[in-house]
Design an enzyme around this catalytic site. Structure first.
Site: not given
Ligand SMILES: [Zn+2]
Length: 640
Positions: A315, A399
């Site tokens: 990421e 998230c």
């Protein structure tokens, strides 16, 4: 009420409290003193309140995230459910509810907040520790693996508690937070006898600074500074974890760093926390490092949308100019984190470039993460797609959804600011604000505008006396900016990418007219980003546009080549919640005959000919894509 609570009390819900920070120029406005009454943000914030927050509550229940707290307090049995950092989703959702309550009472939301806080309170250990994954030490022992987000979750708890206290005056969640913060600050630190560690996922740094700002408890600021200082010495990552130390920015001390690397959200939360530490300590080396990192980010590693993170693997940020469109990662959380960091940088010195990036990121990188119905989310935000990437109602790693919710709930706090003798307007939208100035004056501003669809902004001033009104002139507004006060043109040193400084003795009833022309702009990319060579992206005002198959049924988007003719702009009230669309003349230039069954061939000049035909394409704002039937989408288009 405890003795040492500092700063604004209940009814002063500021998203980041820099009012008393010694090394900060700008003071924020409590979000309840800003009224967004516009056609763009107000409907989104209403959906956030009425649809997103209740639907996220159902997901938190259905996925066992709240049950994890009930299990930790012994109310129910069973196994821990989900990923080890799922507590943070509950905290971010609580933070969103808290900011929403700052706008006014809502018994249903208050009931949800109180019930959730009760579960959190009951799950806290006697020594202040709180993490439902580590409650039963047979499963995992606390503070042994710093890649398991214990301090990250703690940070989100602190931020929720700070928001809840500022919005409601209640100390319930704040008491839970300070007990846990005491435990952390007593356990970790540079002093002899304390443990030496940093968390794999930054977040606790900025949360501890905010906790310091609420309580006046200096050890929280010292804790934040320690966690910024201690990172960079390879305590994380291999051989301890799955990733290299750079994944968690632990490869080099922050003050020496000059490239943004590793996991994008972690990096941006670290920079936010470091900016918060600087706001309190004023250490020049910290500010210099943050400015270097910001330059690397914005000149080498940022998408045209403002999205951040080029790689699915880790990421993570890519190398310089590594910005693939279809495989863009650009996590919605990273866009939010970018706004958080830029907001802190803006507060330090009032540099308009940070405010420009806040606006740009808000419209083009945060908003695409949420569907128009308020119940579907992107985790990744590609800049080109074949129609298979769709928003989801929730994620195992969730998230992004509550991050969008808490951000939208606190959004009014990002529109204005104040400094000594000056009121600052950072963002434009129909609505009003009440700004306290120099401790004894009140300035009321009312904006009338159709921004972001139209660049005319009328600002009515209700105030008496001399002060400066600082109006942001966006860098995208390259020509034709005009400002007048009561019909008389003012020369306020207007230049794009700065704040126009209008200092005068104001009288109630004064009106400012700001005109920010919004021609359609063709934006090109640095030639080292090979994928975008010979292509342009269209922008108008603050908005990035894209072509989507839903508006252009009969054309292969990859074949489109824009003509030079100026696109036309038309507002469509019934399309995608009301948007200005662009219509551009183009031609379709499919591959010439002979390409059907090959990928490569030797160049022969005569074979370059291709059959083309004229067409017309419709572009919609990028933030609206994938809200209709699935289909291809592209931001970068061939040009010429
Ligand atoms: Zn996320």
């Amino acid at each position: 009420m405890r003795e040492n609570l500092l700063g604004p009390k209940q009814g002063q819900a500021v998203a980041v409290e820099t009012t008393y920070s010694p090394h900060v120029l700008l003071r924020p406005l409590p979000l309840e003193l800003v009224d967004l009454a516009d056609g763009f943000w107000e409907p989104r914030r209403r959906i956030n309140h009425e649809v997103t927050l209740p639907s996220q509550y159902r997901h938190l229940e259905d996925t066992g995230r709240l049950d994890n707290f009930r299990r930790a307090s012994g109310k129910i049995g069973g196994e821990y459910q989900g990923i080890y950092f799922n507590d943070s989703d509950v905290y971010k959702w609580l933070e969103a509810l808290a900011w929403t309550l700052a706008e006014g009472a809502d018994p249903e939301l208050e009931r949800m907040v109180d019930a959730a806080i009760a579960e959190v309170e009951d799950a806290q250990r006697a020594d202040g520790y709180l993490n439902t994954y580590f409650t039963f030490e047979s499963a995992a022992e606390r503070w042994t693996d710093f890649d398991l987000h214990e301090m990250y979750c703690a940070g989100h708890l602190f931020q929720a508690a700070v928001a809840h206290f500022r919005a409601t005056g209640s100390e319930r969640l704040l008491d839970v937070a300070t007990r846990f913060a005491d435990h952390i600050c007593d356990t970790f630190g540079p002093e002899e006898g304390k443990r030496h560690a940093v968390d794999g996922h930054e977040e606790v740094e900025m949360a501890l600074v905010e906790l310091f700002r609420v309580t006046g408890e200096r050890k929280y600021l010292e804790g934040a500074r320690y966690f910024v200082d201690a990172r960079g010495y390879g305590m994380l990552g291999r051989p301890y974890g799955q990733h290299e130390p750079s994944y968690s920015q632990d490869h080099e001390p922050l003050r020496d760093q000059s490239e943004v690397v590793g996991h994008a959200v972690r990096a941006l939360y670290l920079y936010s926390g470091a900016a918060d530490v600087f706001a309190e300590t004023g250490e020049p080396a910290l500010a210099r490092a943050l400015e270097r990192l910001w330059r690397n980010l914005t000149t080498r590693r940022m998408y045209v949308s403002g999205g951040l993170g080029s790689r699915y693997e880790g990421e993570a940020f890519g190398r310089d100019f590594e910005l693939p469109n279809e495989r863009a990662y650009t996590e919605t959380c990273a866009a939010i984190a970018s706004v958080m960091w830029n907001w802190r940088m803006l507060a330090l010195g009032g540099e308009a470039s940070y405010a420009d990036l806040i606006e740009h990121t808000l419209y083009n990188a945060v908003l695409p993460g949420l569907s128009l119905d308020g119940q579907h989310y992107f985790y990744q935000n590609p800049l080109a797609d074949d129609g298979s990437h769709r928003r989801q109602p929730w994620f195992g790693c969730a998230c992004c959804p509550p991050n969008v919710a808490r951000f939208l709930a606190s959004l009014p706090g990002y529109f204005y600011g104040a400094s000594e003798g000056a009121v600052w307007v950072h963002l434009y939208a129909e609505g009003a604000a009440t700004v306290g100035l120099d401790g004894n004056r009140t300035v009321r501003l009312r904006q009338r505008t159709r921004y972001p669809w139209d660049g005319r902004v009328e600002v009515d001033v209700e105030a008496e006396g001399e002060f400066a009104l600082m109006l942001r002139v966006p860098a995208w507004c390259e020509e034709g900016v005009e400002i007048d006060v009561n019909g008389e043109s003012v020369d306020a040193g207007i230049s794009p990418g700065s704040y126009a400084n209008i200092r005068r003795t104001w009288r109630s009833g004064d009106t400012i007219n700001l005109h920010l022309p919004m021609p359609v702009r063709r934006v090109e990319c640095h030639p080292y980003v090979a994928e975008n060579t010979g292509r342009v992206a269209l922008m108008r005002g603050p908005l990035l546009y894209c072509v989507e198959q839903a508006d252009n049924h009969d054309v292969e988007l990859r074949d489109l080549v824009l003509n030079d003719k100026e696109p036309t702009v038309r507002f469509e009230p019934d399309l995608l919640g009301g948007v200005a669309i662009l219509q551009a003349e183009a031609r379709s230039a499919p591959p010439a005959a002979g390409w059907e069954d090959r990928l490569y061939r030797t160049v022969h000049p005569r074979e370059r000919d291709t059959q083309t035909y004229s067409t017309r394409v419709t572009l919609v704002p990028y933030y609206t894509w994938a809200n209709r039937e699935p289909g291809a989408m592209r931001v970068w288009l061939r040009n010429g």
